[in-house]
Design a protein around this motif. Structure first.
Motif, mmCIF file in Angstrom:
data_model
loop_
_atom_site.group_PDB
_atom_site.id
_atom_site.type_symbol
_atom_site.label_atom_id
_atom_site.label_comp_id
_atom_site.label_asym_id
_atom_site.label_seq_id
_atom_site.Cartn_x
_atom_site.Cartn_y
_atom_site.Cartn_z
ATOM 1 N N ARG A 28 0.822 -1.212 0.000
ATOM 2 C CA ARG A 28 0.000 0.000 0.000
ATOM 3 C C ARG A 28 0.855 1.260 0.000
ATOM 4 N N ALA A 29 2.006 1.203 0.685
ATOM 5 C CA ALA A 29 2.883 2.369 0.790
ATOM 6 C C ALA A 29 3.729 2.563 -0.466
ATOM 7 N N GLY A 30 3.656 1.628 -1.400
ATOM 8 C CA GLY A 30 4.417 1.756 -2.643
ATOM 9 C C GLY A 30 5.848 1.256 -2.535
ATOM 10 N N HIS A 31 6.155 0.435 -1.518
ATOM 11 C CA HIS A 31 7.506 -0.082 -1.326
ATOM 12 C C HIS A 31 7.762 -1.368 -2.096
ATOM 13 N N ALA A 37 6.703 -1.822 -12.024
ATOM 14 C CA ALA A 37 5.465 -1.094 -11.733
ATOM 15 C C ALA A 37 5.095 -1.277 -10.263
ATOM 16 N N THR A 38 4.595 -0.201 -9.647
ATOM 17 C CA THR A 38 4.147 -0.285 -8.261
ATOM 18 C C THR A 38 3.054 -1.332 -8.153
ATOM 19 N N ALA A 39 3.178 -2.197 -7.135
ATOM 20 C CA ALA A 39 2.258 -3.329 -7.021
ATOM 21 C C ALA A 39 1.243 -3.107 -5.909
ATOM 22 N N LYS A 40 -0.010 -3.458 -6.189
ATOM 23 C CA LYS A 40 -1.025 -3.530 -5.138
ATOM 24 C C LYS A 40 -0.874 -4.890 -4.477
#
Length: 125
Positions: A28-31, A37-40
């Motif tokens: 959620r924090a984008g780490h 690609a940023t993962a959910k």
């Protein structure tokens, strides 16, 4: 074994996060990034994917080589990824601190006692 697992489950299963909720919070924090690609948290991870995780202020890069069904030992977890993280740059050594010359600067406690004795302010008596 399925052909994919959730990225938060994979991060938790290979022991990059202590708890599943910490893995989800990191997503959620984008780490967590999958293939750049940023993962959910629910994004699927497949064999051969590149997972980039920010841990303790540093980016770590892993290639997925296995999909754990459950969280196991560290030796078991190591079978499910290949660490591609580049080595850290060499540490720069700082110069040694400069020590004052004896007699220069503020007197030590021993030197103060000796000065007090010389001046007649002997507290011991």
């Amino acid at each position: 074994m399925g052909e994919s697992v959730r990225v938060d489950t994979w991060v938790w299963g290979v022991r990059l996060a202590k708890t599943r909720s910490q893995a989800t919070a990191a997503c959620r924090a984008g780490h967590v990034r999958v293939n750049g690609a940023t993962a959910k948290a629910a994004q699927p991870v497949r064999l051969g994917d590149e997972v980039r995780v920010r841990l303790h202020g540093f980016d770590r890069v892993y290639r997925v080589t296995g999909l754990p069904l459950r969280r196991g030992s560290a030796a078991e977890a190591a079978k499910h990824f290949e660490d591609l993280t580049p080595p850290a740059p060499p540490r720069v050594e700082r110069p040694a601190p400069v020590l004052r010359d004896r007699g220069a600067g503020r007197p030590t406690k021993r030197e103060r006692r000796e000065l007090d004795r010389l001046r007649g302010r002997d507290v011991e008596s």
